[in-house]
Design a protein around this motif. Structure first.
Motif, PDB file in Angstrom:
ATOM      1  N   VAL A   1       0.872  -1.189   0.102  1.00  0.00           N
ATOM      2  CA  VAL A   1       0.068  -0.075  -0.165  1.00  0.00           C
ATOM      3  C   VAL A   1       0.767   1.320   0.135  1.00  0.00           C
ATOM      4  CG1 VAL A   1      -1.582   1.402   1.344  1.00  0.00           C
ATOM      5  CG2 VAL A   1      -2.276  -1.060   1.091  1.00  0.00           C
ATOM      6  N   TRP A   2       1.720   1.314   0.934  1.00  0.00           N
ATOM      7  CA  TRP A   2       2.570   2.551   1.025  1.00  0.00           C
ATOM      8  C   TRP A   2       3.614   2.912   0.084  1.00  0.00           C
ATOM      9  CZ3 TRP A   2       3.708   1.938   7.095  1.00  0.00           C
ATOM     10  CH2 TRP A   2       2.705   2.261   7.605  1.00  0.00           C
ATOM     11  N   HIS A   3       4.072   1.516  -0.528  1.00  0.00           N
ATOM     12  CA  HIS A   3       5.348   1.863  -1.715  1.00  0.00           C
ATOM     13  C   HIS A   3       5.020   1.295  -2.909  1.00  0.00           C
ATOM     14  CE1 HIS A   3       7.685   3.556   1.566  1.00  0.00           C
ATOM     15  NE2 HIS A   3       7.281   2.603   2.448  1.00  0.00           N
ATOM     16  N   GLU A   4       3.951   0.562  -3.209  1.00  0.00           N
ATOM     17  CA  GLU A   4       3.755  -0.014  -4.579  1.00  0.00           C
ATOM     18  C   GLU A   4       2.375   0.349  -5.091  1.00  0.00           C
ATOM     19  OE1 GLU A   4       5.103  -4.152  -4.628  1.00  0.00           O
ATOM     20  OE2 GLU A   4       6.575  -3.740  -3.744  1.00  0.00           O
ATOM     21  N   GLY A   5       1.789   1.246  -4.453  1.00  0.00           N
ATOM     22  CA  GLY A   5       0.706   1.717  -4.866  1.00  0.00           C
ATOM     23  C   GLY A   5      -0.788   0.552  -4.993  1.00  0.00           C
TER      24      GLY A   5
ATOM     25  N   VAL B  15       3.301   9.072   4.101  1.00  0.00           N
ATOM     26  CA  VAL B  15       4.265   8.229   3.123  1.00  0.00           C
ATOM     27  C   VAL B  15       3.164   8.324   1.774  1.00  0.00           C
ATOM     28  CG1 VAL B  15       3.367   6.057   3.660  1.00  0.00           C
ATOM     29  CG2 VAL B  15       5.511   6.228   2.853  1.00  0.00           C
ATOM     30  N   LEU B  16       2.067   8.430   1.872  1.00  0.00           N
ATOM     31  CA  LEU B  16       1.123   8.377   0.715  1.00  0.00           C
ATOM     32  C   LEU B  16       1.093   9.940  -0.202  1.00  0.00           C
ATOM     33  CD1 LEU B  16      -1.763   6.133   1.907  1.00  0.00           C
ATOM     34  CD2 LEU B  16       0.311   5.393   0.624  1.00  0.00           C
ATOM     35  N   CYS B  17       1.003   9.909  -1.469  1.00  0.00           N
ATOM     36  CA  CYS B  17       0.563  11.187  -2.204  1.00  0.00           C
ATOM     37  C   CYS B  17      -0.827  11.157  -1.886  1.00  0.00           C
ATOM     38  CB  CYS B  17       1.198  11.311  -3.420  1.00  0.00           C
ATOM     39  SG  CYS B  17       0.323  10.246  -4.543  1.00  0.00           S
ATOM     40  N   HIS B  18      -1.241  12.548  -2.240  1.00  0.00           N
ATOM     41  CA  HIS B  18      -2.829  12.670  -2.336  1.00  0.00           C
ATOM     42  C   HIS B  18      -3.650  11.777  -2.831  1.00  0.00           C
ATOM     43  CE1 HIS B  18      -6.147  14.987  -1.362  1.00  0.00           C
ATOM     44  NE2 HIS B  18      -6.598  15.021  -2.891  1.00  0.00           N
ATOM     45  N   GLU B  19      -3.274  11.642  -4.198  1.00  0.00           N
ATOM     46  CA  GLU B  19      -4.002  10.521  -5.103  1.00  0.00           C
ATOM     47  C   GLU B  19      -4.143   9.158  -4.632  1.00  0.00           C
ATOM     48  OE1 GLU B  19      -2.570  13.965  -7.488  1.00  0.00           O
ATOM     49  OE2 GLU B  19      -1.651  12.556  -5.945  1.00  0.00           O
ATOM     50  N   GLU B  20      -2.930   8.774  -3.967  1.00  0.00           N
ATOM     51  CA  GLU B  20      -2.937   7.531  -3.543  1.00  0.00           C
ATOM     52  C   GLU B  20      -4.025   7.376  -2.340  1.00  0.00           C
ATOM     53  OE1 GLU B  20       1.457   5.919  -4.397  1.00  0.00           O
ATOM     54  OE2 GLU B  20       1.221   7.494  -2.917  1.00  0.00           O
ATOM     55  N   ARG B  21      -3.904   8.302  -1.486  1.00  0.00           N
ATOM     56  CA  ARG B  21      -4.650   8.359  -0.317  1.00  0.00           C
ATOM     57  C   ARG B  21      -6.304   8.209  -0.683  1.00  0.00           C
ATOM     58  NH1 ARG B  21      -7.321  11.887   3.324  1.00  0.00           N
ATOM     59  NH2 ARG B  21      -7.127  11.345   5.447  1.00  0.00           N
ATOM     60  N   GLU B  22      -6.606   9.246  -1.724  1.00  0.00           N
ATOM     61  CA  GLU B  22      -7.967   9.181  -2.090  1.00  0.00           C
ATOM     62  C   GLU B  22      -8.407   7.926  -2.589  1.00  0.00           C
ATOM     63  OE1 GLU B  22     -10.056  11.678  -1.487  1.00  0.00           O
ATOM     64  OE2 GLU B  22      -8.568  12.389  -0.459  1.00  0.00           O
ATOM     65  N   CYS B  23      -7.687   7.113  -3.126  1.00  0.00           N
ATOM     66  CA  CYS B  23      -7.873   5.777  -3.822  1.00  0.00           C
ATOM     67  C   CYS B  23      -8.146   4.830  -2.685  1.00  0.00           C
ATOM     68  CB  CYS B  23      -6.686   5.423  -4.813  1.00  0.00           C
ATOM     69  SG  CYS B  23      -6.570   6.005  -6.343  1.00  0.00           S
ATOM     70  N   LEU B  24      -7.513   4.808  -1.706  1.00  0.00           N
ATOM     71  CA  LEU B  24      -7.486   3.884  -0.468  1.00  0.00           C
ATOM     72  C   LEU B  24      -8.834   4.365   0.028  1.00  0.00           C
ATOM     73  CD1 LEU B  24      -3.953   4.032   0.656  1.00  0.00           C
ATOM     74  CD2 LEU B  24      -5.049   2.017  -0.455  1.00  0.00           C
ATOM     75  N   LEU B  25      -9.017   5.582   0.398  1.00  0.00           N
ATOM     76  CA  LEU B  25     -10.345   5.925   1.226  1.00  0.00           C
ATOM     77  C   LEU B  25     -11.617   5.683   0.194  1.00  0.00           C
ATOM     78  CD1 LEU B  25      -8.961   9.266   2.737  1.00  0.00           C
ATOM     79  CD2 LEU B  25      -9.389   6.922   3.765  1.00  0.00           C
ATOM     80  N   SER B  26     -11.491   5.835  -0.838  1.00  0.00           N
ATOM     81  CA  SER B  26     -12.504   5.343  -1.869  1.00  0.00           C
ATOM     82  C   SER B  26     -13.031   3.823  -1.680  1.00  0.00           C
ATOM     83  CB  SER B  26     -12.436   5.791  -3.236  1.00  0.00           C
ATOM     84  OG  SER B  26     -13.300   5.463  -4.104  1.00  0.00           O
ATOM     85  N   PHE B  27     -11.859   3.024  -1.948  1.00  0.00           N
ATOM     86  CA  PHE B  27     -11.950   1.654  -1.744  1.00  0.00           C
ATOM     87  C   PHE B  27     -12.820   1.482  -0.419  1.00  0.00           C
ATOM     88  CE2 PHE B  27     -10.379  -2.106   0.418  1.00  0.00           C
ATOM     89  CZ  PHE B  27     -10.724  -3.191  -0.518  1.00  0.00           C
ATOM     90  N   SER B  28     -12.116   2.137   0.701  1.00  0.00           N
ATOM     91  CA  SER B  28     -12.605   1.719   2.099  1.00  0.00           C
ATOM     92  C   SER B  28     -14.150   1.989   2.259  1.00  0.00           C
ATOM     93  CB  SER B  28     -11.724   2.223   3.162  1.00  0.00           C
ATOM     94  OG  SER B  28     -10.442   1.574   3.119  1.00  0.00           O
TER      95      SER B  28
ATOM     96  N   LYS C  48       5.957   4.338  -9.692  1.00  0.00           N
ATOM     97  CA  LYS C  48       5.944   5.567  -9.891  1.00  0.00           C
ATOM     98  C   LYS C  48       4.758   6.213  -9.331  1.00  0.00           C
ATOM     99  CE  LYS C  48      10.094   5.336 -11.908  1.00  0.00           C
ATOM    100  NZ  LYS C  48      11.067   5.106 -11.241  1.00  0.00           N
ATOM    101  N   ARG C  49       4.862   6.962  -8.454  1.00  0.00           N
ATOM    102  CA  ARG C  49       3.797   7.773  -7.637  1.00  0.00           C
ATOM    103  C   ARG C  49       2.992   8.594  -8.809  1.00  0.00           C
ATOM    104  NH1 ARG C  49       3.457   6.431  -2.374  1.00  0.00           N
ATOM    105  NH2 ARG C  49       5.459   5.863  -1.407  1.00  0.00           N
ATOM    106  N   PRO C  50       1.921   8.661  -8.378  1.00  0.00           N
ATOM    107  CA  PRO C  50       1.117   9.634  -9.298  1.00  0.00           C
ATOM    108  C   PRO C  50       1.252  11.139  -9.257  1.00  0.00           C
ATOM    109  CG  PRO C  50      -0.485   8.505  -7.911  1.00  0.00           C
ATOM    110  CD  PRO C  50       0.879   8.054  -7.611  1.00  0.00           C
ATOM    111  N   SER C  51       1.773  11.471  -8.087  1.00  0.00           N
ATOM    112  CA  SER C  51       2.415  12.790  -8.078  1.00  0.00           C
ATOM    113  C   SER C  51       3.201  13.010  -6.862  1.00  0.00           C
ATOM    114  CB  SER C  51       1.047  13.543  -7.819  1.00  0.00           C
ATOM    115  OG  SER C  51       0.681  13.828  -6.530  1.00  0.00           O
ATOM    116  N   PRO C  52       3.970  14.263  -6.467  1.00  0.00           N
ATOM    117  CA  PRO C  52       4.904  14.373  -5.797  1.00  0.00           C
ATOM    118  C   PRO C  52       3.948  14.851  -4.386  1.00  0.00           C
ATOM    119  CG  PRO C  52       5.063  15.978  -7.383  1.00  0.00           C
ATOM    120  CD  PRO C  52       4.058  15.084  -7.838  1.00  0.00           C
TER     121      PRO C  52
END
Length: 142
Positions: free
Chosen positions: A34-38, A69-82, A134-138
């Motif tokens: 989750v944290w390092h491979e998206g 450790v997550l970028c904003h887009e990664e966090r939003e994807c996880l929260l949407s899933f949850s 590669k993270r979707p954004s910095p």
């Protein structure tokens, strides 16, 4: 780099354990993915789990989404899933000062905090994880 099947297998075992006597290796594998491979599980996979296991998975991903450790887009994807796993009939669980409030909100009697000593050094942006991801954004969550 972890393969998706291995991560799904680890997440499935975490879900089945209900966070009681969960394998540290499984928790670490899920957190690293989750944290390092998206990694974000497929909702159709999660919907095949029993309701309690769905709550464990939803809680675990929401918990892991809470670290910068997550970028904003990664966090939003996880929260949407949850959020897609959150049902209207979550059982009431008496609050416990030794349990994460988020786990209580998900109707769980156990949480990830006993395993955090094994996870904490991975939840930094400075951890050197080898992956082609590669993270979707910095834009990291602050």
């Amino acid at each position: 780099m972890l393969n998706d099947k291995g991560v799904y297998d680890a997440l499935g075992r975490v879900a089945e354990s209900r966070l009681r006597n969960t394998s540290v290796e499984d928790i670490v594998a899920v957190a690293l993915a989750v944290w390092h491979e998206g990694f974000v599980p497929d909702v159709s996979w999660a919907k095949k789990l029993n309701p309690t296991s769905q709550r464990v998975v939803g809680y675990a991903l929401e918990f892991l989404a809470g670290f910068n450790v997550l970028c904003h887009e990664e966090r939003e994807c996880l929260l949407s899933f949850s959020n897609q796993l959150r049902s209207a009939d979550i059982p009431y669980v008496e609050p416990d000062p030794h349990r994460d409030d988020l786990a209580t909100d998900w109707g769980l009697k156990h949480d990830i905090t006993p395993y955090f000593e094994h996870l904490s050094h991975f939840q930094t942006r400075h951890y050197g994880h080898n992956s082609e991801y590669k993270r979707p954004s910095p834009n990291f969550v602050l």
